[in-house]
Design an enzyme around this catalytic site. Structure first.
Site, PDB file in Angstrom:
ATOM      1  N   ASP A  11     -21.602 -25.401-109.679  1.00  0.00           N
ATOM      2  CA  ASP A  11     -20.597 -25.259-108.646  1.00  0.00           C
ATOM      3  C   ASP A  11     -21.661 -25.437-107.138  1.00  0.00           C
ATOM      4  O   ASP A  11     -22.726 -25.518-107.174  1.00  0.00           O
ATOM      5  CB  ASP A  11     -20.343 -23.572-108.669  1.00  0.00           C
ATOM      6  CG  ASP A  11     -19.502 -23.176-109.886  1.00  0.00           C
ATOM      7  OD1 ASP A  11     -18.941 -24.175-110.525  1.00  0.00           O
ATOM      8  OD2 ASP A  11     -19.742 -21.837-110.343  1.00  0.00           O
TER       9      ASP A  11
HETATM   10  N1  URA Z   1     -21.584 -21.526-114.726  1.00  0.00           N
HETATM   11  C1  URA Z   1     -20.883 -21.076-113.547  1.00  0.00           C
HETATM   12  O1  URA Z   1     -20.345 -20.144-113.298  1.00  0.00           O
HETATM   13  N2  URA Z   1     -21.359 -21.808-112.587  1.00  0.00           N
HETATM   14  C2  URA Z   1     -22.019 -22.962-112.570  1.00  0.00           C
HETATM   15  O2  URA Z   1     -22.224 -23.844-111.612  1.00  0.00           O
HETATM   16  C3  URA Z   1     -22.527 -23.357-113.706  1.00  0.00           C
HETATM   17  C4  URA Z   1     -22.295 -22.479-115.031  1.00  0.00           C
END
Ligand code: URA
Length: 230
Positions: free
Chosen positions: A101
């Site tokens: 993310d």
């Molecule tokens: N899980 C998440 O919620 N975000 C990420 O970036 C990676 C794994």
């Protein structure tokens, strides 16, 4: 032996068409002599484009330390792409093997090898990913068993696969998962009434993020690092 136009498109970030244009413009030399024909065969000769030597690239495998605010998307619609951190003529060839993310930091792998990235991201291969998670609410011991047994997430038919939670302090933990559902870590903690306020990926398979890499820095993987992965 490779055709010169293919050699240029494989190793100099040109398409077949722009390689042809470069040849017509007399931008290309082979062993010091201008060559305009794309079908000339190249084996060990020295190829230069606008005077710059073009080496055989080979397959590219990169480890990047992603900072916050960069997106793991190859199109720039949602923000600045992590690809912008790789200021190399060949970076456009790369794709991302397992996204993070925008607000997550840590280990991101990039490659131009589609089979390799498939092995890392395919749920059937159960490749482990380890995250260091910082939480809004204090952690409780009962979560260890809940995550090990799998938990139900909103809009998912099956519970999550067994995950290993290690509590590091009141508000931080390591979580190892072997699948990669959308926003999985954040949703797992949301499902138990907590909220992720910081997320950092520090391992994929046996490959740990190199601690000499500062945020935004990257390095090409060595042969032995590649072997620890798949
Ligand atoms: N899980 C998440 O919620 N975000 C990420 O970036 C990676 C794994």
């Amino acid at each position: 032996m490779t055709r010169l136009d293919k050699y240029l498109s494989d190793n100099a970030n040109l398409t077949r068409k722009t390689a042809k244009h470069a040849l017509h413009r007399s931008d290309v030399t082979v062993d010091g002599v201008i060559v305009k024909k794309g079908d000339v065969k190249i084996s060990t000769q020295e190829v230069r484009l606008n005077g710059e030597q073009i080496f055989v690239l080979g397959t590219i495998y990169i480890m990047l330390h992603k900072p916050v605010d960069y997106v793991c998307s190859t199109v720039d619609d949602d923000g600045v792409s992590v690809l912008q951190l790789i200021d190399e003529p060949w970076s456009k060839k790369l794709h991302i093997a397992g996204r993070l993310d925008k607000d997550t930091t840590g280990l991101v792998l990039l490659t131009d090898d589609g089979q390799w990235s498939h092995k890392i991201t395919s749920p059937n291969n159960h490749c482990e990913k380890e995250y260091i998670v910082t939480l809004e609410e204090p952690l409780t011991q009962d979560l260890i068993e809940m995550f090990a047994n799998g938990i139900e997430l909103n809009n998912e038919l099956k519970p999550t696969k067994p995950a290993t939670l290690t509590i590091l302090s009141e508000f931080s933990a390591s979580l190892v998962i072997s699948e990669g559902k959308y926003h999985q870590v954040k949703r797992m903690f949301a499902a138990v009434g907590n909220r992720v306020v910081g997320l950092h990926r520090q391992r994929i398979g046996g490959l740990i993020l190199d601690d000499s890499l500062k945020e935004g820095q990257w390095t090409r993987l060595t042969e032995s690092q590649l072997k620890t992965l798949v």
